[in-house]
Design a protein around this motif. Sequence first.
Motif, PDB file in Angstrom:
ATOM      1  N   MET A  77       0.847  -1.164   0.152  1.00 41.98           N
ATOM      2  CA  MET A  77      -0.384  -0.089  -0.057  1.00 41.98           C
ATOM      3  C   MET A  77       0.851   1.348   0.066  1.00 41.98           C
ATOM      4  SD  MET A  77      -2.751  -1.390   2.348  1.00 41.98           S
ATOM      5  CE  MET A  77      -4.612  -1.514   2.506  1.00 41.98           C
ATOM      6  N   LEU A 114       2.669   1.267  -3.615  1.00 48.29           N
ATOM      7  CA  LEU A 114       1.997   1.286  -4.663  1.00 48.29           C
ATOM      8  C   LEU A 114       1.008   2.208  -5.116  1.00 48.29           C
ATOM      9  CD1 LEU A 114       1.776  -3.118  -5.506  1.00 48.29           C
ATOM     10  CD2 LEU A 114       3.440  -1.142  -6.059  1.00 48.29           C
ATOM     11  N   CYS A 115       0.681   2.857  -3.869  1.00 53.21           N
ATOM     12  CA  CYS A 115      -0.224   3.644  -3.665  1.00 53.21           C
ATOM     13  C   CYS A 115       0.478   5.034  -3.336  1.00 53.21           C
ATOM     14  CB  CYS A 115      -1.617   3.115  -3.242  1.00 53.21           C
ATOM     15  SG  CYS A 115      -1.932   1.145  -3.421  1.00 53.21           S
ATOM     16  N   ASP A 153       3.763  -7.660  -5.283  1.00 51.95           N
ATOM     17  CA  ASP A 153       3.076  -6.980  -5.791  1.00 51.95           C
ATOM     18  C   ASP A 153       2.030  -7.377  -6.540  1.00 51.95           C
ATOM     19  OD1 ASP A 153       4.881  -4.536  -4.674  1.00 51.95           O
ATOM     20  OD2 ASP A 153       5.798  -4.237  -6.313  1.00 51.95           O
ATOM     21  N   TRP A 169      -6.577  -7.263  -5.255  1.00 51.99           N
ATOM     22  CA  TRP A 169      -7.177  -6.020  -6.084  1.00 51.99           C
ATOM     23  C   TRP A 169      -8.532  -5.414  -7.094  1.00 51.99           C
ATOM     24  CZ3 TRP A 169      -2.348  -1.795  -4.122  1.00 51.99           C
ATOM     25  CH2 TRP A 169      -1.749  -2.601  -3.037  1.00 51.99           C
ATOM     26  N   ASP A 181     -10.681  -2.490  -7.375  1.00 46.02           N
ATOM     27  CA  ASP A 181     -10.738  -2.072  -8.188  1.00 46.02           C
ATOM     28  C   ASP A 181     -12.527  -1.741  -9.007  1.00 46.02           C
ATOM     29  OD1 ASP A 181      -8.682  -1.333  -8.427  1.00 46.02           O
ATOM     30  OD2 ASP A 181      -7.350  -2.587  -9.186  1.00 46.02           O
ATOM     31  N   CYS A 188      -5.897   1.850  -5.798  1.00 45.55           N
ATOM     32  CA  CYS A 188      -4.999   2.353  -4.950  1.00 45.55           C
ATOM     33  C   CYS A 188      -4.600   3.863  -5.709  1.00 45.55           C
ATOM     34  CB  CYS A 188      -3.972   2.042  -6.294  1.00 45.55           C
ATOM     35  SG  CYS A 188      -2.377   1.741  -5.652  1.00 45.55           S
ATOM     36  N   GLU A 189      -5.469   4.142  -6.556  1.00 42.27           N
ATOM     37  CA  GLU A 189      -5.544   5.417  -7.254  1.00 42.27           C
ATOM     38  C   GLU A 189      -6.518   6.379  -6.136  1.00 42.27           C
ATOM     39  OE1 GLU A 189      -7.984   6.131 -10.986  1.00 42.27           O
ATOM     40  OE2 GLU A 189      -7.926   8.443 -10.811  1.00 42.27           O
ATOM     41  N   HIS A 243       2.469  10.844  -8.410  1.00 36.05           N
ATOM     42  CA  HIS A 243       0.681  10.089  -7.946  1.00 36.05           C
ATOM     43  C   HIS A 243       0.734   9.939  -9.523  1.00 36.05           C
ATOM     44  CE1 HIS A 243       0.495   9.010  -4.278  1.00 36.05           C
ATOM     45  NE2 HIS A 243       0.781   9.763  -3.742  1.00 36.05           N
TER      46      HIS A 243
END
Lengths: 544, 544
Positions: free
Chosen positions: A195, A198-199, A236, A243, A247, A261-262, A495
């Motif tokens: 988290m 990656l996010c 990952d 996820w 999503d 993640c976004e 980001h």
Amino acid sequence: MGWRAVEPHGSPCARMKPRQGFLCLFLCLCAAESVNGGNVLVWHTEGSHWINLKPILDSLVDQGHGVTVLFQNATLFINPKDYSRYKHHLFNVSITHEEQQEFFDEFLQFSLHDMDYLSYVEIYLKLYKLMDKDTGLVVRMCDGLLKSPSLMEELRKSKFDVLLADPIFACSELVAEILDIPLVYSLRFSIANVMERLCGQLPAPPSFVPAAIVKMTDNMSFTERLLNLLFYMSQDALAVLTWRRYDAYFSEILGKPTSFCEQMGKADLWLIRTFWDFEYPHPFLPNFKFVGGIHCKPAKPLPKDMEEFAQSSGDDGIVAFTLGSMIKNLTKEKSNMIASALGQIPQKVFWRHSGDKPDTLAPNTRIYDWIPQNDLLGHPKMKAFITHGGTNGIYEAIYHGVPMVGIPMFADQPDNMMHLKSKGAAVIMDYNTMQTKDLVEALNAVIRTPSYKKNALRLSKIHHDRPIKPLEEAVFWIEFLMRNKGAKHLRVQAHDLTWYQYHCLDVFAFLLAILGVVLFIFVKICKFSIRLCCSAFNSKHKKE
Amino acid sequence: MGWRAVEPHGSPCARMKPRQGFLCLFLCLCAAESVNGGNVLVWHTEGSHWINLKPILDSLVDQGHGVTVLFQNATLFINPKDYSRYKHHLFNVSITHEEQQEFFDEFLQFSLHDMDYLSYVEIYLKLYKLMDKDTGLVVRMCDGLLKSPSLMEELRKSKFDVLLADPIFACSELVAEILDIPLVYSLRFSIANVMERLCGQLPAPPSFVPAAIVKMTDNMSFTERLLNLLFYMSQDALAVLTWRRYDAYFSEILGKPTSFCEQMGKADLWLIRTFWDFEYPHPFLPNFKFVGGIHCKPAKPLPKDMEEFAQSSGDDGIVAFTLGSMIKNLTKEKSNMIASALGQIPQKVFWRHSGDKPDTLAPNTRIYDWIPQNDLLGHPKMKAFITHGGTNGIYEAIYHGVPMVGIPMFADQPDNMMHLKSKGAAVIMDYNTMQTKDLVEALNAVIRTPSYKKNALRLSKIHHDRPIKPLEEAVFWIEFLMRNKGAKHLRVQAHDLTWYQYHCLDVFAFLLAILGVVLFIFVKICKFSIRLCCSAFNSKHKKE
């Protein structure tokens, strides 16, 4: 599914009749707006995660802010009385308490036993299955709030200033996005920091940043770096796979294509529940604040009988022993083995143990259903702490400078103990294989070898010697978000980049292409020149 | 070469006769040990770098610490009276003041004029020549202290607790290593952050971290990312080339093979003189502390004549204009052009200008040899600040929330102004090409368009809204180093890795090799199988 608003003890709402419930909800939500200071919404959490949030919430209330906690009816470890100081809203979910307990037991079984005999591939597949099951449960849980327009409308009307959440419990991102308020995370870790990396865009070079729970230090051999890298990559992949359900759910709820993640990446701040007393130093970002030890505080006097027992230890001192709140019972064999070991040390032992009294229990050991852990750790006679290695417990030990014997079991516990072992403040035991002799030796080593105490005190000094106390820092940043409507100036531009842009792979590819073209032209020119020379030479030769 | 110890004003040493100098030095150095609190040694700095150190030193003295400043006799911008509050030691160097001035003029000529007409390759070569010359001068300067065993012995006897230095002025690393004391840096930036990245291990992905002085923001197009990467690479090469002289010198002094970068990497802390009000958010490390704005403070009342002039501006307000302390004279043409522009705005202008009075000077503009910059910027009537973009000046403007018109010239100034422009708080002018009309338009835009003021106030809010004031934070960390004999727990393990280990290139090479072998074996097996099938088919076919 339903909605229940509960006011703090002694409020007018508490004295209302059930039929007045809706009016009560309305009043409560309106009251939230008129609270002095800000208006904080808190996403539901569980177990030890809650222990770390509580001091922040208490401090926010003390500062005059309104705090409203969301919680759901299938909670496993939270007692409604835990919420007595705050406004709190129960939302009903379609998951039963039993389903949750079953999942938790399956997870414990996997962590404590299955991992010992399964192959790496089997562990990976089982972990995927567990995580996939978890996302399924979480999505059903999120439905309880997010698919209820009336409940969401009530939240909207309450005009909250900030949402505080532990990202391990997903969907807070959706609530923050819909209510259009800043989101602040409180996080201990995610597996392999997926988290955060990656996010949250936290940089973590695998060469010196060991993945969370990988049980390696920042000083890695070639093989360890290889394993660390592979662990990062495999986790990952696992995250991306599991996820996918989030999503789809996030896109459905927001009505636009997006990803878990976004939305996580939009969090304004990440309050990480560790500090450099415990962490290996590593790169981080301006919106990551390390506030480990939030719940730590000075010791209070012990209850009279405990104090008498402690004083009876003389110069030998005392030892505290707990395996945390999640392990309820040990097997009889294990209890006897442990009790036998505890009987062989000269210290007096306070053992939190909820099973039957072991046959081998010695007079120097007393069993308690519950022990005042922090007060014992801060007691002048405290010599060592036998712990399962949960973050909250080890932070209390660091706070008071107590060396540890770790019997880690699952989640971050083995990794936590590795941190402390590498810093010279702990010895680690294997829960499944340890024998009486091993435990006695470990305890004697930790109590009698001065370096353990010295290193524990060094960590304690680092813990205390910081410009601002962790709790004050956490509260400061939450208040900052309320004052400034977010903290976008701390959020890196990474980001907005794809993974290949982040690593400049497109730029490198372009440079390689240029290099290729230049080399190609160079080779062509060389060949042409050589051919020209040769033909000139040949024609001259022929003429001759 | 020589050595002179100077006590703070009014000390017994100040009243001694010259012949008593050595005794004085001895007494002073002994006194340093007995100072209440710690004993801080400060490496020599110059110009604006000193302005940022001074508040820290003053605060350390106020806290009861002993502060001893090292300085050399060829200093360009430092006046010995600047040291009056501290103990200070002059060491004589074999460089003349004129040599220093000549180098500085050459650097100014290059930055202000040569860069406009030279090609990239010529600029690069000239920069290499300048940097090489600089390292030569610095090494001769270091000799003044480091090649004098008696002076070093005196320092050793003084038992300092910490060394504070700006790494732009090299050799502090050697002093810290020889005295075996923690080293703390105070740094604004190095070109392309070579020092922070290569020696401090600060991560800086070229995709969103623009190199210092490259004049790009964190939001880069493909071409900008390409240029940023190439700039990083070219500056890294330049640093490696020019630091060779330091490497040899450092190895000679320490009597063992080492490098400038290796010794820099031993610094316990880096106090960076910026903050997230100014910086684009980027990754950093636990031993990097961002303390920008150390010198900023509330405005004091203006001198009477200045206050009267300010009040005469009515609602139009005032403007302050300075090009810093390093630019002494503008050409007559440039002064007239600027004066003419200033005459066309309704505000009253305070212009720090040391050349002749321009012919076009209007009644709304007054010229001063020196202006109380901070007090003007904090004046309620302040509307805009015309600045060369030096970090100290722009930080005072951020502190008071004043929008800016930048006329940057050299070093970090153009890049500084780009930061403020991208944050919507400034307009940038080109010093060489700007005309009267451009300056008038820029001033009117900054003063009349509300967004500039709004953004300047936003930056000011970020500047002030932090858990601890920058000066307090800087002093805290210096005291931390003294209390804890360093801060090794904040130093990443990356310092012990080679560059290819850091990026896991050895691990990737190994994985590629494994993949290659597996593919090779797979292809061989396939070929063998196909051949086997074919031969079986052929023999069967023949038989038929």
